[in-house]
Write a protein that holds these residues in place. Sequence first.
Motif, PDB file in Angstrom:
ATOM      1  N   CYS A  12      61.383  61.213  27.771  1.00 38.26           N
ATOM      2  CA  CYS A  12      61.212  61.567  26.456  1.00 38.26           C
ATOM      3  C   CYS A  12      60.134  62.529  26.148  1.00 38.26           C
ATOM      4  O   CYS A  12      60.197  63.281  25.180  1.00 38.26           O
ATOM      5  N   PHE A  13      59.462  62.618  27.336  1.00 40.67           N
ATOM      6  CA  PHE A  13      58.409  63.860  27.159  1.00 40.67           C
ATOM      7  C   PHE A  13      59.165  65.242  26.931  1.00 40.67           C
ATOM      8  O   PHE A  13      58.429  66.072  25.860  1.00 40.67           O
ATOM      9  N   PHE A  14      60.189  65.436  27.536  1.00 39.13           N
ATOM     10  CA  PHE A  14      60.997  66.607  27.321  1.00 39.13           C
ATOM     11  C   PHE A  14      62.038  66.721  26.145  1.00 39.13           C
ATOM     12  O   PHE A  14      62.745  67.878  25.868  1.00 39.13           O
ATOM     13  N   GLU A  15      61.963  65.322  25.434  1.00 46.28           N
ATOM     14  CA  GLU A  15      63.075  65.484  24.465  1.00 46.28           C
ATOM     15  C   GLU A  15      62.496  65.154  23.133  1.00 46.28           C
ATOM     16  O   GLU A  15      63.041  65.666  22.083  1.00 46.28           O
ATOM     17  N   GLN A  16      61.432  64.413  22.903  1.00 45.57           N
ATOM     18  CA  GLN A  16      60.947  63.964  21.684  1.00 45.57           C
ATOM     19  C   GLN A  16      60.114  64.910  20.951  1.00 45.57           C
ATOM     20  O   GLN A  16      59.267  65.780  21.461  1.00 45.57           O
ATOM     21  N   PRO A  17      60.061  65.128  19.597  1.00 50.31           N
ATOM     22  CA  PRO A  17      59.469  66.225  18.881  1.00 50.31           C
ATOM     23  C   PRO A  17      58.029  65.964  18.834  1.00 50.31           C
ATOM     24  O   PRO A  17      57.228  66.848  18.780  1.00 50.31           O
ATOM     25  N   VAL A  18      57.478  64.702  19.141  1.00 44.76           N
ATOM     26  CA  VAL A  18      56.157  64.552  19.289  1.00 44.76           C
ATOM     27  C   VAL A  18      55.313  64.947  20.469  1.00 44.76           C
ATOM     28  O   VAL A  18      54.316  64.966  20.558  1.00 44.76           O
ATOM     29  N   ALA A  19      56.201  65.329  21.371  1.00 45.34           N
ATOM     30  CA  ALA A  19      55.774  65.872  22.619  1.00 45.34           C
ATOM     31  C   ALA A  19      55.943  67.505  22.835  1.00 45.34           C
ATOM     32  O   ALA A  19      56.015  67.821  23.849  1.00 45.34           O
ATOM     33  N   GLY A  20      56.463  68.272  21.677  1.00 45.34           N
ATOM     34  CA  GLY A  20      56.715  69.515  21.907  1.00 45.34           C
ATOM     35  C   GLY A  20      55.583  70.493  22.242  1.00 45.34           C
ATOM     36  O   GLY A  20      54.371  69.965  22.098  1.00 45.34           O
ATOM     37  N   ASP A  21      55.845  71.660  22.655  1.00 46.98           N
ATOM     38  CA  ASP A  21      54.639  72.622  23.153  1.00 46.98           C
ATOM     39  C   ASP A  21      53.755  72.821  22.143  1.00 46.98           C
ATOM     40  O   ASP A  21      52.623  72.952  22.313  1.00 46.98           O
ATOM     41  N   TRP A  22      54.217  72.838  20.938  1.00 46.20           N
ATOM     42  CA  TRP A  22      53.493  73.440  19.834  1.00 46.20           C
ATOM     43  C   TRP A  22      52.231  72.472  19.461  1.00 46.20           C
ATOM     44  O   TRP A  22      51.326  72.546  18.831  1.00 46.20           O
ATOM     45  N   ILE A  23      52.418  71.022  20.329  1.00 44.45           N
ATOM     46  CA  ILE A  23      51.451  70.113  19.920  1.00 44.45           C
ATOM     47  C   ILE A  23      50.018  70.476  20.594  1.00 44.45           C
ATOM     48  O   ILE A  23      48.939  70.508  19.976  1.00 44.45           O
ATOM     49  N   MET A  24      50.319  71.130  21.923  1.00 43.97           N
ATOM     50  CA  MET A  24      49.091  71.505  22.603  1.00 43.97           C
ATOM     51  C   MET A  24      48.988  72.960  22.445  1.00 43.97           C
ATOM     52  O   MET A  24      47.684  73.573  22.559  1.00 43.97           O
ATOM     53  N   ARG A  25      49.841  73.822  21.907  1.00 40.67           N
ATOM     54  CA  ARG A  25      49.759  75.110  21.848  1.00 40.67           C
ATOM     55  C   ARG A  25      50.196  75.370  20.228  1.00 40.67           C
ATOM     56  O   ARG A  25      51.217  75.824  20.220  1.00 40.67           O
ATOM     57  N   PRO A  26      48.997  75.076  19.203  1.00 48.27           N
ATOM     58  CA  PRO A  26      49.764  75.172  17.786  1.00 48.27           C
ATOM     59  C   PRO A  26      50.044  76.674  17.226  1.00 48.27           C
ATOM     60  O   PRO A  26      50.844  76.655  16.376  1.00 48.27           O
ATOM     61  N   GLU A  27      49.829  77.558  18.233  1.00 47.10           N
ATOM     62  CA  GLU A  27      50.403  79.053  17.691  1.00 47.10           C
ATOM     63  C   GLU A  27      51.772  79.075  18.029  1.00 47.10           C
ATOM     64  O   GLU A  27      52.435  80.211  17.568  1.00 47.10           O
ATOM     65  N   LEU A  28      52.491  78.269  18.678  1.00 51.38           N
ATOM     66  CA  LEU A  28      53.855  78.192  18.815  1.00 51.38           C
ATOM     67  C   LEU A  28      54.656  77.605  17.717  1.00 51.38           C
ATOM     68  O   LEU A  28      55.902  77.452  17.606  1.00 51.38           O
ATOM     69  N   SER A  29      53.652  76.933  16.782  1.00 46.99           N
ATOM     70  CA  SER A  29      54.551  76.440  15.616  1.00 46.99           C
ATOM     71  C   SER A  29      55.334  77.263  14.845  1.00 46.99           C
ATOM     72  O   SER A  29      54.960  78.512  14.714  1.00 46.99           O
ATOM     73  N   LYS A  30      56.775  76.782  14.438  1.00 45.75           N
ATOM     74  CA  LYS A  30      57.606  77.649  13.624  1.00 45.75           C
ATOM     75  C   LYS A  30      58.270  76.985  12.577  1.00 45.75           C
ATOM     76  O   LYS A  30      58.997  77.622  11.957  1.00 45.75           O
ATOM     77  N   ALA A  31      57.749  75.981  11.939  1.00 47.78           N
ATOM     78  CA  ALA A  31      58.360  75.195  10.813  1.00 47.78           C
ATOM     79  C   ALA A  31      58.016  75.696   9.719  1.00 47.78           C
ATOM     80  O   ALA A  31      58.929  76.063   8.810  1.00 47.78           O
ATOM     81  N   HIS A  32      57.046  76.829   9.706  1.00 46.77           N
ATOM     82  CA  HIS A  32      56.678  77.536   8.477  1.00 46.77           C
ATOM     83  C   HIS A  32      57.991  78.661   8.186  1.00 46.77           C
ATOM     84  O   HIS A  32      58.035  79.443   7.258  1.00 46.77           O
ATOM     85  N   LEU A  33      58.446  78.897   9.449  1.00 46.63           N
ATOM     86  CA  LEU A  33      59.751  79.854   9.297  1.00 46.63           C
ATOM     87  C   LEU A  33      60.956  79.275   9.381  1.00 46.63           C
ATOM     88  O   LEU A  33      62.172  79.881   9.159  1.00 46.63           O
ATOM     89  N   GLY A  34      61.111  77.818   9.128  1.00 41.54           N
ATOM     90  CA  GLY A  34      62.283  76.973   9.115  1.00 41.54           C
ATOM     91  C   GLY A  34      62.925  76.945  10.475  1.00 41.54           C
ATOM     92  O   GLY A  34      64.309  76.822  10.422  1.00 41.54           O
ATOM     93  N   GLN A  35      62.207  77.222  11.486  1.00 47.69           N
ATOM     94  CA  GLN A  35      62.815  77.444  12.715  1.00 47.69           C
ATOM     95  C   GLN A  35      62.573  75.848  13.522  1.00 47.69           C
ATOM     96  O   GLN A  35      61.593  75.680  13.582  1.00 47.69           O
TER      97      GLN A  35
END
Length: 263
Positions: A66-89
């Motif tokens: 689950c840690f490697f599959e669920q969206p709630v544990a994505g890398d952007w949680i700990m590293r918000p600079e990796l967020s891409k939703a604003h780009l639709g990605q």
Amino acid sequence: MIYKGVLTKMQTEFLEPIQYYLVFENDFIHMNQLLNKEIGLKLVGHQCLSCGLDRPIFRQGFCRSCFFEQPVAGDWIMRPELSKAHLGQEDRDLEYEKRVQLQPHIVYLANSSNVKVGVTRKSQVPTRWIDQGAHEAIEIVEVPNRYLAGITEVALKDHVSDKTNWRNMLKNDVKDEDLIAWRDKLKSYIPDEVLSYYIEHNSETNIEFPVEHYPIKPKSLNLSKVDSYTGLLKGIKGQYLIFEDDTVFNVRANEGLVVELSV
């Protein structure tokens, strides 16, 4: 009395001092009422916070898959600079990522063991500061998405810490800082695209924790190694239970463990 349930981070109420509640499926415990009482903790199993199965907890309350599959544990949680939703990605689940990332976020300074910079959703103020054991905090910028908060944090952590020394926080080995002066000093390092979101006129938030005795040499309780522990509860700070013998137990770090709590 014995309570049994899956550990999740304690819920809090912003009062003086902070009020803490441990919430199980069929019970909730007002932890402040247990101060100066002997309580026992016993490990009886595991329950992944995502799939609900009795599997070893890998990180953040999740089993390994689950840690490697669920969206709630994505890398952007700990590293918000990796967020891409604003780009639709999409990372793992675009709809979930839009809900969480595309909402107001705060970049803040908090003083728990030292002055540190951090990011949280606006809806999590002041909860995030309480969970970190900060006795004072202040907002720096309020931005419309997680990505902008992330790049601001990255820019500022070249000039201020982004880590908390948990031992110093628990020992209360801290000093008061002028966070307004820190905020103003860091303004020149805020990225140009974020500068218009800078918060010019605000004041510190002060937080009082229910602690009667701070540990001199905190030693962390690992229930996976000792199975059970009994001690006199003397305080709660951040997400830690503090016991008279200097044992400390990080509730949040043990999410997903099924425990029996006896009073």
